[in-house]
Write a protein that holds these residues in place. Structure first.
Motif, PDB file in Angstrom:
ATOM      1  N   LEU A 113       0.847  -1.188   0.000  1.00 27.00           N
ATOM      2  CA  LEU A 113       0.000   0.000   0.000  1.00 27.00           C
ATOM      3  C   LEU A 113       0.883   1.238   0.000  1.00 27.00           C
ATOM      4  O   LEU A 113       1.782   1.358   0.832  1.00 27.00           O
ATOM      5  N   VAL A 114       0.618   2.129  -0.927  1.00 23.02           N
ATOM      6  CA  VAL A 114       1.400   3.355  -1.050  1.00 23.02           C
ATOM      7  C   VAL A 114       0.526   4.533  -0.627  1.00 23.02           C
ATOM      8  O   VAL A 114      -0.592   4.697  -1.140  1.00 23.02           O
ATOM      9  N   ASP A 115       1.010   5.348   0.324  1.00 26.60           N
ATOM     10  CA  ASP A 115       0.239   6.498   0.792  1.00 26.60           C
ATOM     11  C   ASP A 115      -0.008   7.482  -0.349  1.00 26.60           C
ATOM     12  O   ASP A 115       0.863   7.723  -1.191  1.00 26.60           O
ATOM     13  N   GLN A 116      -1.220   8.052  -0.358  1.00 27.93           N
ATOM     14  CA  GLN A 116      -1.616   8.998  -1.392  1.00 27.93           C
ATOM     15  C   GLN A 116      -2.135  10.288  -0.763  1.00 27.93           C
ATOM     16  O   GLN A 116      -2.429  10.341   0.432  1.00 27.93           O
ATOM     17  N   ASN A 117      -2.278  11.306  -1.588  1.00 29.98           N
ATOM     18  CA  ASN A 117      -2.927  12.540  -1.155  1.00 29.98           C
ATOM     19  C   ASN A 117      -4.378  12.219  -0.806  1.00 29.98           C
ATOM     20  O   ASN A 117      -5.025  11.466  -1.539  1.00 29.98           O
ATOM     21  N   PRO A 118      -4.916  12.736   0.297  1.00 28.71           N
ATOM     22  CA  PRO A 118      -6.304  12.422   0.677  1.00 28.71           C
ATOM     23  C   PRO A 118      -7.310  12.640  -0.438  1.00 28.71           C
ATOM     24  O   PRO A 118      -8.332  11.944  -0.503  1.00 28.71           O
ATOM     25  N   ALA A 138      -7.293   6.895   9.542  1.00 24.48           N
ATOM     26  CA  ALA A 138      -7.002   6.145   8.321  1.00 24.48           C
ATOM     27  C   ALA A 138      -6.168   6.999   7.373  1.00 24.48           C
ATOM     28  O   ALA A 138      -6.046   8.218   7.526  1.00 24.48           O
ATOM     29  N   THR A 139      -5.584   6.337   6.383  1.00 27.40           N
ATOM     30  CA  THR A 139      -4.756   6.995   5.382  1.00 27.40           C
ATOM     31  C   THR A 139      -5.265   6.610   3.997  1.00 27.40           C
ATOM     32  O   THR A 139      -5.675   5.462   3.780  1.00 27.40           O
ATOM     33  N   CYS A 140      -5.253   7.544   3.068  1.00 28.07           N
ATOM     34  CA  CYS A 140      -5.604   7.251   1.682  1.00 28.07           C
ATOM     35  C   CYS A 140      -4.418   6.530   1.048  1.00 28.07           C
ATOM     36  O   CYS A 140      -3.285   7.023   1.075  1.00 28.07           O
ATOM     37  N   THR A 141      -4.656   5.343   0.508  1.00 25.73           N
ATOM     38  CA  THR A 141      -3.571   4.545  -0.070  1.00 25.73           C
ATOM     39  C   THR A 141      -3.976   4.019  -1.438  1.00 25.73           C
ATOM     40  O   THR A 141      -5.144   4.059  -1.832  1.00 25.73           O
ATOM     41  N   CYS A 142      -2.987   3.491  -2.147  1.00 26.67           N
ATOM     42  CA  CYS A 142      -3.233   2.809  -3.418  1.00 26.67           C
ATOM     43  C   CYS A 142      -2.533   1.461  -3.360  1.00 26.67           C
ATOM     44  O   CYS A 142      -1.353   1.380  -2.988  1.00 26.67           O
ATOM     45  N   GLY A 143      -3.251   0.389  -3.711  1.00 23.73           N
ATOM     46  CA  GLY A 143      -2.653  -0.941  -3.715  1.00 23.73           C
ATOM     47  C   GLY A 143      -1.815  -1.150  -4.960  1.00 23.73           C
ATOM     48  O   GLY A 143      -2.304  -0.966  -6.082  1.00 23.73           O
ATOM     49  N   THR A 144      -0.558  -1.511  -4.800  1.00 27.71           N
ATOM     50  CA  THR A 144       0.320  -1.689  -5.959  1.00 27.71           C
ATOM     51  C   THR A 144      -0.089  -2.895  -6.804  1.00 27.71           C
ATOM     52  O   THR A 144       0.265  -2.969  -7.981  1.00 27.71           O
ATOM     53  N   THR A 146      -3.575  -4.204  -6.780  1.00 21.23           N
ATOM     54  CA  THR A 146      -4.942  -4.018  -7.260  1.00 21.23           C
ATOM     55  C   THR A 146      -5.099  -2.752  -8.084  1.00 21.23           C
ATOM     56  O   THR A 146      -5.976  -2.672  -8.955  1.00 21.23           O
ATOM     57  N   GLY A 147      -4.293  -1.718  -7.803  1.00 17.02           N
ATOM     58  CA  GLY A 147      -4.452  -0.440  -8.488  1.00 17.02           C
ATOM     59  C   GLY A 147      -5.625   0.366  -7.971  1.00 17.02           C
ATOM     60  O   GLY A 147      -5.980   1.391  -8.548  1.00 17.02           O
ATOM     61  N   HIS A 148      -6.237  -0.080  -6.867  1.00 10.74           N
ATOM     62  CA  HIS A 148      -7.404   0.615  -6.318  1.00 10.74           C
ATOM     63  C   HIS A 148      -6.972   1.588  -5.226  1.00 10.74           C
ATOM     64  O   HIS A 148      -6.080   1.297  -4.432  1.00 10.74           O
ATOM     65  N   TYR A 149      -7.666   2.736  -5.195  1.00  8.46           N
ATOM     66  CA  TYR A 149      -7.524   3.645  -4.057  1.00  8.46           C
ATOM     67  C   TYR A 149      -8.409   3.126  -2.933  1.00  8.46           C
ATOM     68  O   TYR A 149      -9.537   2.683  -3.176  1.00  8.46           O
ATOM     69  N   LEU A 150      -7.916   3.181  -1.735  1.00  9.65           N
ATOM     70  CA  LEU A 150      -8.744   2.789  -0.599  1.00  9.65           C
ATOM     71  C   LEU A 150      -8.228   3.461   0.671  1.00  9.65           C
ATOM     72  O   LEU A 150      -7.035   3.760   0.790  1.00  9.65           O
ATOM     73  N   CYS A 151      -9.167   3.706   1.566  1.00 10.99           N
ATOM     74  CA  CYS A 151      -8.813   4.237   2.880  1.00 10.99           C
ATOM     75  C   CYS A 151      -8.461   3.053   3.765  1.00 10.99           C
ATOM     76  O   CYS A 151      -9.229   2.091   3.851  1.00 10.99           O
ATOM     77  N   THR A 152      -7.317   3.094   4.395  1.00 14.70           N
ATOM     78  CA  THR A 152      -6.891   1.980   5.241  1.00 14.70           C
ATOM     79  C   THR A 152      -6.636   2.476   6.663  1.00 14.70           C
ATOM     80  O   THR A 152      -5.975   3.490   6.868  1.00 14.70           O
ATOM     81  N   CYS A 153      -7.197   1.748   7.617  1.00 11.65           N
ATOM     82  CA  CYS A 153      -7.021   2.112   9.023  1.00 11.65           C
ATOM     83  C   CYS A 153      -5.552   1.986   9.423  1.00 11.65           C
ATOM     84  O   CYS A 153      -4.861   1.055   9.009  1.00 11.65           O
ATOM     85  N   GLN A 154      -5.107   2.907  10.231  1.00 12.57           N
ATOM     86  CA  GLN A 154      -3.731   2.901  10.707  1.00 12.57           C
ATOM     87  C   GLN A 154      -3.525   1.789  11.731  1.00 12.57           C
ATOM     88  O   GLN A 154      -4.488   1.228  12.255  1.00 12.57           O
ATOM     89  N   PRO A 155      -2.260   1.433  12.027  1.00 12.55           N
ATOM     90  CA  PRO A 155      -2.011   0.416  13.057  1.00 12.55           C
ATOM     91  C   PRO A 155      -2.745   0.756  14.350  1.00 12.55           C
ATOM     92  O   PRO A 155      -2.832   1.922  14.751  1.00 12.55           O
TER      93      PRO A 155
END
Length: 287
Positions: A113-118, A138-144, A146-155
């Motif tokens: 998961l790569v962090d993205q601009n919100p 959560a952080t806005c990320t992109c799966g390398t 899947t290619g999908h943007y998704l919000c992922t909960c932080q640790p």
């Protein structure tokens, strides 16, 4: 599956059940037959439940997967018995993906998961909502992969990652990674007698509950010094445990009276309650 083209159309669930009947009619009699129904809304084009019942009568097991805003009752009715073990109603497709990964022992290729601009995740919620689609935890990320943007909960948090959907891992658990997942993605502390603050991110934040001493990653019940009965006295239960919260009753032999505490309690600080106890010979008047 990547070569399948989506043709569009409605949610023709009854047609899917009828197609399943046609396909499975050619199956071996001794084969295990199952149907997995995945849908994001309400069915149209007829009630699919009679077709589902016909499949179940012929030994087909039906699992249903739906999103919360769909026809939950219909999916529950179509599932095999016990229905609570064959029907899964989820909050979002991200949560469905997390369930699939867990069911497949996370063998799916996940990439990173790569962090993205919100703003990159702004399409994940209705435009009229305004503000960030991602939760404050959560952080806005992109799966390398899947290619999908998704919000992922932080640790330390679990959930879909969308606004209002990141919850802290319960006390006694931790989550040391970021990504989609439900409460089962929070790992239990190394020892069953350990606890932790909500939202913990590491097993090192786990600590032993009161009355336990931590040795490495294990909890051992705290003990008081071994207690001996007084001279000319005895324990009521014939023995005396010295672990925390153990209570020991003391009595004196005939002809002696007890001075001090008749009950000693092993306290959480590792010391016995009450003072020293002794048995004193009774006087003639006392006898």
């Amino acid at each position: 599956m990547p070569r399948i083209r989506f043709m569009g159309g409605g949610t023709y669930t009854m047609g899917a059940m009828l197609e399943a009947q046609r396909v499975l009619a050619a199956s071996r009699r001794d084969s295990v037959k199952a149907v997995f129904l995945v849908t994001d809304g309400y069915s149209n084009g007829g009630d699919p439940r009679p077709a589902a019942e016909a499949l179940k009568r012929h030994g087909v097991t039906i699992f249903t997967f739906g999103i919360r805003n769909g026809n939950v009752e219909e999916l529950y009715d179509m599932a095999s018995h016990p229905r609570e073990e064959h029907s899964y109603i989820l909050e979002s497709f991200e949560e469905f993906e997390a369930l699939a990964r867990r069911a497949l022992h996370e063998d799916l290729q996940t990439g990173s998961l790569v962090d993205q601009n919100p703003q990159a995740c702004s399409s994940l919620c209705p435009a009229e909502d305004g503000g960030s689609c991602c939760d404050v935890h959560a952080t806005c990320t992109c799966g390398t992969h899947t290619g999908h943007y998704l919000c992922t909960c932080q640790p330390g948090y679990y959930g879909t990652g969308l606004r209002g959907n990141c919850k802290p891992c319960p006390a006694g658990t931790y989550r040391d990674r970021q990504g989609p997942g439900d409460v089962s993605s929070c790992q239990a502390c190394p020892d069953p007698h350990m606890t932790s603050a909500e939202g913990s991110t590491s097993p090192h934040q786990c600590y032993c509950a009161r009355g336990y001493d931590q040795i490495g990653q294990q909890c051992h019940k705290r003990q008081c010094p071994v207690l001996q009965p007084p001279t000319n006295g005895f324990f009521i239960q014939r023995s005396c445990s010295n672990v925390v919260n153990a209570a020991c009753g003391l009595r004196c032999s005939p002809g002696y009276r007890l001075e001090g505490s008749s009950i000693r309690l092993c306290q959480e600080d590792g010391r016995w309650s009450g003072g020293d106890t002794r048995c004193v010979m009774k006087t003639c008047r006392e006898l």
